[in-house]
Design a protein around this motif. Structure first.
Motif, PDB file in Angstrom:
ATOM      1  N   ILE A   1       1.005  -1.471  -0.105  1.00 56.25           N
ATOM      2  CA  ILE A   1      -0.309  -0.182   0.408  1.00 56.25           C
ATOM      3  C   ILE A   1       0.815   1.141   0.114  1.00 56.25           C
ATOM      4  O   ILE A   1       0.417   2.260  -0.687  1.00 56.25           O
ATOM      5  CB  ILE A   1      -1.025  -0.473   1.361  1.00 56.25           C
ATOM      6  CG1 ILE A   1      -1.322  -1.762   0.803  1.00 56.25           C
ATOM      7  CG2 ILE A   1      -2.122   1.511   1.581  1.00 56.25           C
ATOM      8  CD1 ILE A   1      -2.791  -1.749   2.318  1.00 56.25           C
ATOM      9  N   ASN A   2       2.063   1.576   0.795  1.00 54.53           N
ATOM     10  CA  ASN A   2       2.488   2.418   0.819  1.00 54.53           C
ATOM     11  C   ASN A   2       4.323   1.883   0.565  1.00 54.53           C
ATOM     12  O   ASN A   2       5.399   2.270   2.582  1.00 54.53           O
ATOM     13  CB  ASN A   2       2.563   3.138   1.967  1.00 54.53           C
ATOM     14  CG  ASN A   2       3.001   4.683   2.500  1.00 54.53           C
ATOM     15  OD1 ASN A   2       3.638   5.127   1.589  1.00 54.53           O
ATOM     16  ND2 ASN A   2       3.111   5.382   3.057  1.00 54.53           N
ATOM     17  N   PRO A   3       4.851   1.510   0.448  1.00 60.49           N
ATOM     18  CA  PRO A   3       6.327   0.921   0.533  1.00 60.49           C
ATOM     19  C   PRO A   3       6.676   1.681   0.344  1.00 60.49           C
ATOM     20  O   PRO A   3       8.393   1.300   0.677  1.00 60.49           O
ATOM     21  CB  PRO A   3       6.337  -0.083  -1.073  1.00 60.49           C
ATOM     22  CG  PRO A   3       5.353   1.292  -1.958  1.00 60.49           C
ATOM     23  CD  PRO A   3       4.148   1.977  -1.264  1.00 60.49           C
ATOM     24  N   GLU A   4       7.309   3.276   0.261  1.00 65.35           N
ATOM     25  CA  GLU A   4       8.466   3.826   0.749  1.00 65.35           C
ATOM     26  C   GLU A   4       7.811   4.736   2.045  1.00 65.35           C
ATOM     27  O   GLU A   4       8.804   5.674   2.239  1.00 65.35           O
ATOM     28  CB  GLU A   4       8.229   5.162  -0.660  1.00 65.35           C
ATOM     29  CG  GLU A   4       8.703   4.464  -1.618  1.00 65.35           C
ATOM     30  CD  GLU A   4       8.743   5.687  -2.754  1.00 65.35           C
ATOM     31  OE1 GLU A   4       7.963   6.799  -2.320  1.00 65.35           O
ATOM     32  OE2 GLU A   4       9.183   4.960  -3.934  1.00 65.35           O
ATOM     33  N   HIS A   5       6.710   4.108   2.480  1.00 61.50           N
ATOM     34  CA  HIS A   5       6.268   4.678   4.351  1.00 61.50           C
ATOM     35  C   HIS A   5       6.490   5.934   4.643  1.00 61.50           C
ATOM     36  O   HIS A   5       7.228   6.705   5.377  1.00 61.50           O
ATOM     37  CB  HIS A   5       7.360   3.931   5.044  1.00 61.50           C
ATOM     38  CG  HIS A   5       7.805   2.552   4.927  1.00 61.50           C
ATOM     39  ND1 HIS A   5       6.441   1.577   5.338  1.00 61.50           N
ATOM     40  CD2 HIS A   5       8.121   1.885   4.643  1.00 61.50           C
ATOM     41  CE1 HIS A   5       6.965   0.921   5.119  1.00 61.50           C
ATOM     42  NE2 HIS A   5       8.223   0.262   4.712  1.00 61.50           N
ATOM     43  N   ARG A   6       5.646   7.200   2.944  1.00 65.29           N
ATOM     44  CA  ARG A   6       5.829   7.790   3.551  1.00 65.29           C
ATOM     45  C   ARG A   6       4.959   8.665   3.854  1.00 65.29           C
ATOM     46  O   ARG A   6       3.822   8.092   3.659  1.00 65.29           O
ATOM     47  CB  ARG A   6       5.926   8.235   1.910  1.00 65.29           C
ATOM     48  CG  ARG A   6       7.016   8.482   1.045  1.00 65.29           C
ATOM     49  CD  ARG A   6       7.940   8.908  -0.341  1.00 65.29           C
ATOM     50  NE  ARG A   6       9.273   8.821  -0.463  1.00 65.29           N
ATOM     51  CZ  ARG A   6       9.850   9.752  -1.394  1.00 65.29           C
ATOM     52  NH1 ARG A   6       9.201  10.945  -1.591  1.00 65.29           N
ATOM     53  NH2 ARG A   6      10.962   9.324  -1.073  1.00 65.29           N
ATOM     54  N   GLU A   7       4.588   9.668   4.331  1.00 65.99           N
ATOM     55  CA  GLU A   7       3.333  10.628   4.891  1.00 65.99           C
ATOM     56  C   GLU A   7       2.477  11.387   3.679  1.00 65.99           C
ATOM     57  O   GLU A   7       3.156  11.037   3.103  1.00 65.99           O
ATOM     58  CB  GLU A   7       4.019  11.937   6.081  1.00 65.99           C
ATOM     59  CG  GLU A   7       4.854  11.697   7.069  1.00 65.99           C
ATOM     60  CD  GLU A   7       3.431  10.615   7.879  1.00 65.99           C
ATOM     61  OE1 GLU A   7       2.448  10.571   7.543  1.00 65.99           O
ATOM     62  OE2 GLU A   7       3.739  10.437   9.205  1.00 65.99           O
ATOM     63  N   GLY A   8       1.318  11.376   4.292  1.00 68.26           N
ATOM     64  CA  GLY A   8       0.226  12.088   2.602  1.00 68.26           C
ATOM     65  C   GLY A   8       0.579  13.560   3.030  1.00 68.26           C
ATOM     66  O   GLY A   8       1.068  13.822   4.266  1.00 68.26           O
ATOM     67  N   PRO A   9      -0.097  14.252   1.866  1.00 71.39           N
ATOM     68  CA  PRO A   9      -0.088  15.533   1.890  1.00 71.39           C
ATOM     69  C   PRO A   9      -0.870  16.031   3.148  1.00 71.39           C
ATOM     70  O   PRO A   9      -0.465  17.495   3.924  1.00 71.39           O
ATOM     71  CB  PRO A   9      -1.171  15.821   0.773  1.00 71.39           C
ATOM     72  CG  PRO A   9      -1.509  14.782   0.385  1.00 71.39           C
ATOM     73  CD  PRO A   9      -0.638  13.604   0.960  1.00 71.39           C
ATOM     74  N   VAL A  10      -1.570  15.788   3.666  1.00 74.52           N
ATOM     75  CA  VAL A  10      -2.503  16.485   4.904  1.00 74.52           C
ATOM     76  C   VAL A  10      -2.023  16.115   6.594  1.00 74.52           C
ATOM     77  O   VAL A  10      -1.479  16.901   6.835  1.00 74.52           O
ATOM     78  CB  VAL A  10      -4.106  15.254   4.905  1.00 74.52           C
ATOM     79  CG1 VAL A  10      -4.778  15.975   6.436  1.00 74.52           C
ATOM     80  CG2 VAL A  10      -4.910  15.814   4.220  1.00 74.52           C
ATOM     81  N   ALA A  11      -1.169  15.021   6.029  1.00 72.33           N
ATOM     82  CA  ALA A  11      -0.183  15.145   8.095  1.00 72.33           C
ATOM     83  C   ALA A  11       0.907  15.619   7.291  1.00 72.33           C
ATOM     84  O   ALA A  11       1.502  16.707   8.116  1.00 72.33           O
ATOM     85  CB  ALA A  11       0.482  13.834   7.500  1.00 72.33           C
ATOM     86  N   ARG A  12       1.441  15.920   6.200  1.00 68.03           N
ATOM     87  CA  ARG A  12       2.930  16.471   5.933  1.00 68.03           C
ATOM     88  C   ARG A  12       1.741  18.494   6.459  1.00 68.03           C
ATOM     89  O   ARG A  12       2.962  19.092   6.969  1.00 68.03           O
ATOM     90  CB  ARG A  12       2.987  16.523   4.334  1.00 68.03           C
ATOM     91  CG  ARG A  12       4.436  17.117   4.373  1.00 68.03           C
ATOM     92  CD  ARG A  12       5.089  17.328   2.658  1.00 68.03           C
ATOM     93  NE  ARG A  12       4.664  15.181   2.810  1.00 68.03           N
ATOM     94  CZ  ARG A  12       4.151  14.947   1.670  1.00 68.03           C
ATOM     95  NH1 ARG A  12       3.545  15.655   1.738  1.00 68.03           N
ATOM     96  NH2 ARG A  12       4.094  13.553   1.378  1.00 68.03           N
TER      97      ARG A  12
END
Length: 93
Positions: free
Chosen positions: A13-24
């Protein structure tokens, strides 16, 4: 479905473990707040709760008395965002 299947599915689902734009975006703004504001808010709500209790306003005292923990948790979140940043993979973006 076993634990390994769930882990593999989550990794896809999120292979790079990045935050979404809302959290950022939220972290960008919360990092600007001084951490001690949350501590003062917690201490202030404890004082207000104690005052309400002395005034025999038990329901209001209980309501306000539940605020310190969320304030302290928000302060911890604020401190973590300042120390770790929004996402260790997005540094400099």
């Amino acid at each position: 479905m076993d634990a390994q299947d769930l882990k593999n599915k989550a990794d896809r689902i999120n292979p790079e473990h990045r935050e979404g734009p809302v959290a950022r975006t939220i972290e960008e703004y919360t990092a600007k707040l001084p951490s001690d504001w949350f501590l003062w808010a917690a201490l202030g709500s404890m004082a207000i709760s104690a005052t309400l209790k002395v005034m025999k306003k038990d329901d209001e005292a209980l309501f306000v008395g539940q605020w310190p923990a969320p304030f302290l948790l928000l302060g911890l979140y604020n401190k973590l965002v300042k120390v770790e940043g929004s996402d260790k993979y997005d540094k400099g973006k």
